[in-house]
Design a protein around this motif. Structure first.
Motif, short mmCIF file in Angstrom:
data_model
loop_
_atom_site.label_atom_id
_atom_site.label_comp_id
_atom_site.label_asym_id
_atom_site.label_seq_id
_atom_site.Cartn_x
_atom_site.Cartn_y
_atom_site.Cartn_z
N PHE A 73 17.08 4.87 14.48
CA PHE A 73 17.56 4.88 15.81
C PHE A 73 18.50 3.71 15.81
O PHE A 73 19.39 3.84 16.99
N SER A 93 19.83 9.58 24.32
CA SER A 93 20.88 10.77 23.39
C SER A 93 19.55 11.77 22.92
O SER A 93 20.03 12.92 23.02
N HIS A 94 18.48 11.44 22.59
CA HIS A 94 17.47 12.37 22.19
C HIS A 94 17.16 13.17 23.38
O HIS A 94 16.79 14.30 23.10
N VAL A 95 16.83 12.67 24.39
CA VAL A 95 16.53 13.06 25.63
C VAL A 95 17.56 14.06 25.84
O VAL A 95 16.96 15.18 26.41
N HIS A 125 11.02 15.55 16.13
CA HIS A 125 10.60 14.04 16.20
C HIS A 125 9.13 14.25 14.92
O HIS A 125 8.81 13.19 14.65
N ALA A 136 18.82 0.72 20.71
CA ALA A 136 17.65 1.71 20.62
C ALA A 136 17.65 2.53 22.18
O ALA A 136 17.03 3.62 21.93
N PHE A 137 17.96 1.86 23.15
CA PHE A 137 17.64 2.62 24.41
C PHE A 137 18.53 3.66 24.47
O PHE A 137 18.37 4.91 25.04
N LEU A 189 11.93 5.10 13.28
CA LEU A 189 12.40 4.39 14.35
C LEU A 189 13.44 3.62 13.92
O LEU A 189 14.23 3.25 14.88
N GLU A 229 20.21 5.39 21.86
CA GLU A 229 19.75 6.55 20.97
C GLU A 229 18.60 7.25 21.63
O GLU A 229 18.58 8.58 21.51
N THR A 230 17.68 6.66 22.11
CA THR A 230 16.75 7.28 22.88
C THR A 230 16.99 8.32 23.90
O THR A 230 17.05 9.33 24.13
#
Length: 272
Positions: free
Chosen positions: A168, A188-190, A152, A182-183, A165, A185-186
């Motif tokens: 995403f 998935s990054h976590v 990131h 957006a949620f 951003l 995708e976030t």
């Protein structure tokens, strides 16, 4: 005697961390345990291996040692860095992913070398055993967190906050679905942190547990069952050991470093 050993030996105990040297700085627990010692050994061996293979007495006509070093360098460059990183970022991030590959490979390999670092003694003599520090989730989790944070950081540095951003959210998504995408995708990054850390941790833990279970059968079985099952268990244990050392050790280091390169590369060039 075997019955006593069978009753007291628990394979899971090999992965418990007991304090060897207690160090507390305020609320921080910096105590030295088996994992810390293995990390120190792995770090020292990684540096020595890099110097020995790639820095010491290089020649135009490479010998066996230099040939091995160049092969490792080639794998790290062509199969890891160039497959995941854009050309403009290789100069900066190749050293990181190459070091990550060599470091994890060294930690994994040391985990299959018997050392007198079990923390147990037999008649005052330290007992020998195998232990992989990468079978500790805390270790693999830290490595995964660094890789994802760097991802990131580079995404923001190369694209700016707004542009990064916006990557995403896929193009063409209806406006009411933007917050949901957006949620997701976030999330998935976590989960990249979970995926990186658990994959390495679970594979190393499972391999060591299978080997230890094969060994403990020697102490548990007796009578006629002993002569039938133990030879089979012994062979299976050796096969698992060879499989882990020859294949799993390298594959897990390669996958971790390769995914790190891919994540960083995709953050630098989201469109690709």
């Amino acid at each position: 005697m075997l019955g006593v050993l069978a009753a007291t030996f628990n394979p899971a105990d090999e992965f418990s961390l007991k304090q060897w040297v207690s160090i507390h700085v305020g609320p921080l627990d910096l105590s030295i345990n088996k994992a810390v010692v293995y990390l120190a050994i792995g770090s020292a061996l990684t540096m020595l291996l890099g110097i020995f293979l790639m820095r010491s007495r290089l020649a135009l006509l490479p010998g066996r040692r230099q040939t091995v070093g160049e092969a490792v360098y080639e794998i790290a460059q062509t199969q890891i860095a160039e497959q995941g990183l854009p050309s403009k970022a290789i100069g900066l991030w190749f050293p990181y992913v190459a070091t990550l590959f060599l470091f994890i490979w060294t930690l994994n390999t040391v985990g299959f070398v018997p050392l007198p670092l079990t923390g147990e003694k037999w008649h005052g003599i330290p007992t020998w055993g195998i232990y992989a520090v990468t079978s500790q989730l805390s270790v693999t989790l830290v490595l995964a967190v660094f890789s994802v944070v760097f991802t990131h950081v580079e995404g923001l540095r190369w694209n700016g906050l707004r542009s990064y951003l916006s990557s995403f959210i896929p193009e063409g998504v209806p406006k009411p679905m933007v917050p949901v995408m957006a949620f997701l995708e976030t999330i998935s990054h976590v989960f990249r942190i979970v995926s990186l850390s658990v994959r390495l941790y679970a594979n190393m833990l499972a391999g060591h547990m299978l080997i230890l279970v094969s060994i403990v059968l020697i102490f548990i079985l007796s009578g006629l069952t002993f002569y039938i099952v133990v030879p089979i268990s012994f062979v299976i244990g050796i096969l698992f050991y060879l499989f882990e050392v020859v294949i799993v050790v390298t594959i897990q280091a390669f996958i971790f470093a390769a995914l790190t390169a891919i994540y960083i590369g995709s953050a630098i060039e989201p469109a690709h």
